[in-house]
Design a protein around this motif. Sequence first.
Motif, mmCIF file in Angstrom:
data_model
loop_
_atom_site.group_PDB
_atom_site.id
_atom_site.type_symbol
_atom_site.label_atom_id
_atom_site.label_comp_id
_atom_site.label_asym_id
_atom_site.label_seq_id
_atom_site.Cartn_x
_atom_site.Cartn_y
_atom_site.Cartn_z
ATOM 1 N N TRP A 108 1.127 -0.894 -0.283
ATOM 2 C CA TRP A 108 0.120 -0.343 0.008
ATOM 3 C C TRP A 108 0.532 1.593 0.033
ATOM 4 O O TRP A 108 0.691 2.308 -1.037
ATOM 5 C CB TRP A 108 -0.722 -0.096 1.608
ATOM 6 C CG TRP A 108 -1.993 1.381 1.287
ATOM 7 C CD1 TRP A 108 -2.370 1.560 0.665
ATOM 8 C CD2 TRP A 108 -1.267 2.542 2.090
ATOM 9 N NE1 TRP A 108 -2.846 2.924 1.191
ATOM 10 C CE2 TRP A 108 -2.563 3.394 2.217
ATOM 11 C CE3 TRP A 108 -0.166 2.848 3.162
ATOM 12 C CZ2 TRP A 108 -2.187 4.815 1.801
ATOM 13 C CZ3 TRP A 108 -0.101 3.732 3.522
ATOM 14 C CH2 TRP A 108 -1.433 4.664 3.017
ATOM 15 N N ALA A 109 2.128 1.072 1.027
ATOM 16 C CA ALA A 109 3.012 2.434 0.633
ATOM 17 C C ALA A 109 3.861 3.341 -0.139
ATOM 18 O O ALA A 109 3.677 4.192 -0.666
ATOM 19 C CB ALA A 109 3.711 2.246 2.360
ATOM 20 N N LYS A 110 3.805 1.840 -0.915
ATOM 21 C CA LYS A 110 4.549 2.093 -2.286
ATOM 22 C C LYS A 110 3.194 2.577 -3.149
ATOM 23 O O LYS A 110 4.077 3.216 -4.080
ATOM 24 C CB LYS A 110 4.805 0.670 -2.523
ATOM 25 C CG LYS A 110 6.643 -0.073 -2.737
ATOM 26 C CD LYS A 110 6.653 -1.413 -3.315
ATOM 27 C CE LYS A 110 8.034 -1.250 -2.898
ATOM 28 N NZ LYS A 110 8.122 -3.103 -2.586
ATOM 29 N N LEU A 116 1.287 10.460 -4.805
ATOM 30 C CA LEU A 116 1.467 11.450 -3.840
ATOM 31 C C LEU A 116 2.731 12.222 -4.929
ATOM 32 O O LEU A 116 2.216 13.005 -5.486
ATOM 33 C CB LEU A 116 2.207 11.401 -2.727
ATOM 34 C CG LEU A 116 1.019 10.622 -1.206
ATOM 35 C CD1 LEU A 116 1.955 10.407 0.078
ATOM 36 C CD2 LEU A 116 0.343 11.423 -1.279
ATOM 37 N N SER A 117 3.221 10.736 -5.575
ATOM 38 C CA SER A 117 4.419 12.077 -6.665
ATOM 39 C C SER A 117 4.208 12.637 -7.413
ATOM 40 O O SER A 117 3.987 13.664 -8.155
ATOM 41 C CB SER A 117 5.548 10.689 -6.568
ATOM 42 O OG SER A 117 5.854 10.476 -5.333
ATOM 43 N N LEU A 133 4.601 14.924 1.871
ATOM 44 C CA LEU A 133 4.720 13.617 2.908
ATOM 45 C C LEU A 133 5.844 12.728 1.901
ATOM 46 O O LEU A 133 4.390 12.175 0.921
ATOM 47 C CB LEU A 133 3.208 13.684 3.343
ATOM 48 C CG LEU A 133 1.894 12.458 4.089
ATOM 49 C CD1 LEU A 133 3.088 12.047 4.738
ATOM 50 C CD2 LEU A 133 0.551 12.438 3.572
ATOM 51 N N ARG A 134 5.333 11.453 3.062
ATOM 52 C CA ARG A 134 5.550 10.559 2.089
ATOM 53 C C ARG A 134 5.849 8.571 3.511
ATOM 54 O O ARG A 134 5.533 9.284 4.693
ATOM 55 C CB ARG A 134 7.437 10.027 1.677
ATOM 56 C CG ARG A 134 7.659 10.213 0.355
ATOM 57 C CD ARG A 134 6.756 10.016 -0.392
ATOM 58 N NE ARG A 134 6.948 10.657 -1.803
ATOM 59 C CZ ARG A 134 6.294 11.595 -2.273
ATOM 60 N NH1 ARG A 134 5.452 12.111 -1.159
ATOM 61 N NH2 ARG A 134 6.502 12.603 -3.438
ATOM 62 N N ALA A 143 6.386 6.758 12.323
ATOM 63 C CA ALA A 143 5.889 7.929 13.301
ATOM 64 C C ALA A 143 4.853 7.859 13.953
ATOM 65 O O ALA A 143 3.959 7.372 12.323
ATOM 66 C CB ALA A 143 6.181 9.556 12.990
ATOM 67 N N VAL A 144 4.207 8.113 14.872
ATOM 68 C CA VAL A 144 2.925 7.179 15.065
ATOM 69 C C VAL A 144 1.961 8.514 13.800
ATOM 70 O O VAL A 144 0.810 7.387 13.830
ATOM 71 C CB VAL A 144 2.810 7.978 16.516
ATOM 72 C CG1 VAL A 144 1.231 8.082 17.272
ATOM 73 C CG2 VAL A 144 3.267 6.980 17.308
ATOM 74 N N ALA A 145 1.943 10.113 14.102
ATOM 75 C CA ALA A 145 0.604 10.582 13.223
ATOM 76 C C ALA A 145 1.242 9.757 12.206
ATOM 77 O O ALA A 145 -0.473 9.498 11.545
ATOM 78 C CB ALA A 145 1.337 12.157 13.148
ATOM 79 N N GLU A 146 2.269 9.511 11.207
ATOM 80 C CA GLU A 146 2.070 9.083 9.753
ATOM 81 C C GLU A 146 1.352 7.459 10.133
ATOM 82 O O GLU A 146 0.609 7.480 9.102
ATOM 83 C CB GLU A 146 3.662 9.073 9.959
ATOM 84 C CG GLU A 146 3.686 8.179 7.987
ATOM 85 C CD GLU A 146 5.371 8.399 8.378
ATOM 86 O OE1 GLU A 146 5.841 6.873 7.617
ATOM 87 O OE2 GLU A 146 6.269 8.545 8.121
#
Length: 398
Positions: A108-110, A116-117, A133-134, A143-146
């Motif tokens: 999913w992240a990829k 986003l790019s 944002l990545r 990070a927690v927020a991410e």
Amino acid sequence: GISTAQLVQQEEIVQTLLPAQFMNGNIHIPVAVQTVGGTYNTTQSVHIWDPSHQQSQGEDGQEQQLHLFPSGSAQGQVETEADGQAPTEILVPISLKPEEGLEVWRFWAKKKNDELSKQEQTKLAPIGRRQPLRFQEDLVSSAVAELNLGLSLMTQEARGAEEEELAPDVLYYVFLCIQKYLYENERVDDIFSDPYYTRFCESLHKLLHGWKPSIHPLGYIIPSHVTEEMLWECKQLGAHSPSTLLTTLMYFNTKYFRLITPEHHMRVAFSKVLRHSRKNPTNAKDKATSIRLLKVQSQHSSGQKGTDDMYEEQIEDPENPLRCPIKLYDFYLFKCPQSVKGRSDAYYMTPEPVVAPNSPMWYSSQPLSSQQVEQMLSRIIVVREIQEIIGTAPESSS
């Protein structure tokens, strides 16, 4: 149509791959399927991405994975497994695979980062030098927020390797795998109850709210991917924290007292959950302890002395003290403020925001809101064992 050679090839995959995967405990395709004319036929075509299958190409260039065809794609005689067992027993996952959670997140992240790019190329550069944002592909260093944002977006966007939508219970299973992966890698976040993960919890609730298991075209229920054992496995049940203990009480109350709606749970109160000891008639020293909840009383029974069948009951589990409903109930009482223990209008109290395991108080004197109860319950209702109870409950039709 499908050529005979392909059918034979698929039959071979069924014969060789599935039992082998089962033996190793690596069930990579967590979905209940039925063999229909040599292909797999399910109501949801689900394939959790598995990197080890990614490389194996057949001679005709097709990947030799078990592609799960959408239902109706293959006609033909229904064939059951050779041993006559329903394949549901084999193909639903039996334990969490943390690495499977990691793979779905990476996948999913990829994709999200590429998206986003692309968006950034079409927009003007922002004023100032804000980092775009990545999402980290490595869960542990996120990070927690991410992570909160990423998991929240995943509830709507995560897909299998074939770009198919994942069913809500499959996605919940993936998040439980992610939770276990975090714990195994020294991260203490509880994504299902920490206040920093509110956005994810709300998104998950939207996903799970009102979920029911789907019915296969052949008429059997496709069982939920999530089992009670999985919740113990990733510390969503037990006395690990105030919120876990609260979830466990709610889970047991759902399972044994058969409380399956938020309204049922909001009616539970300290004064209505009663400890009961029964002597063994043959051995006076041998006592069995339980906690009981009076079933909703009908008008005419109010004057009568309570009989055993007027109660729902949770019985102690002396073999397994860490999972014993009575021990956990006692521990809950011990960690609640004295002032709430006689209340006739509340049972689930709000966890204190910061506690140490040895803090004398884990809960405030403020009850959970009905919204909080509803969110916790929506995660419990999806569990396979609870679904089985709902399926056999007389009031399930209402």
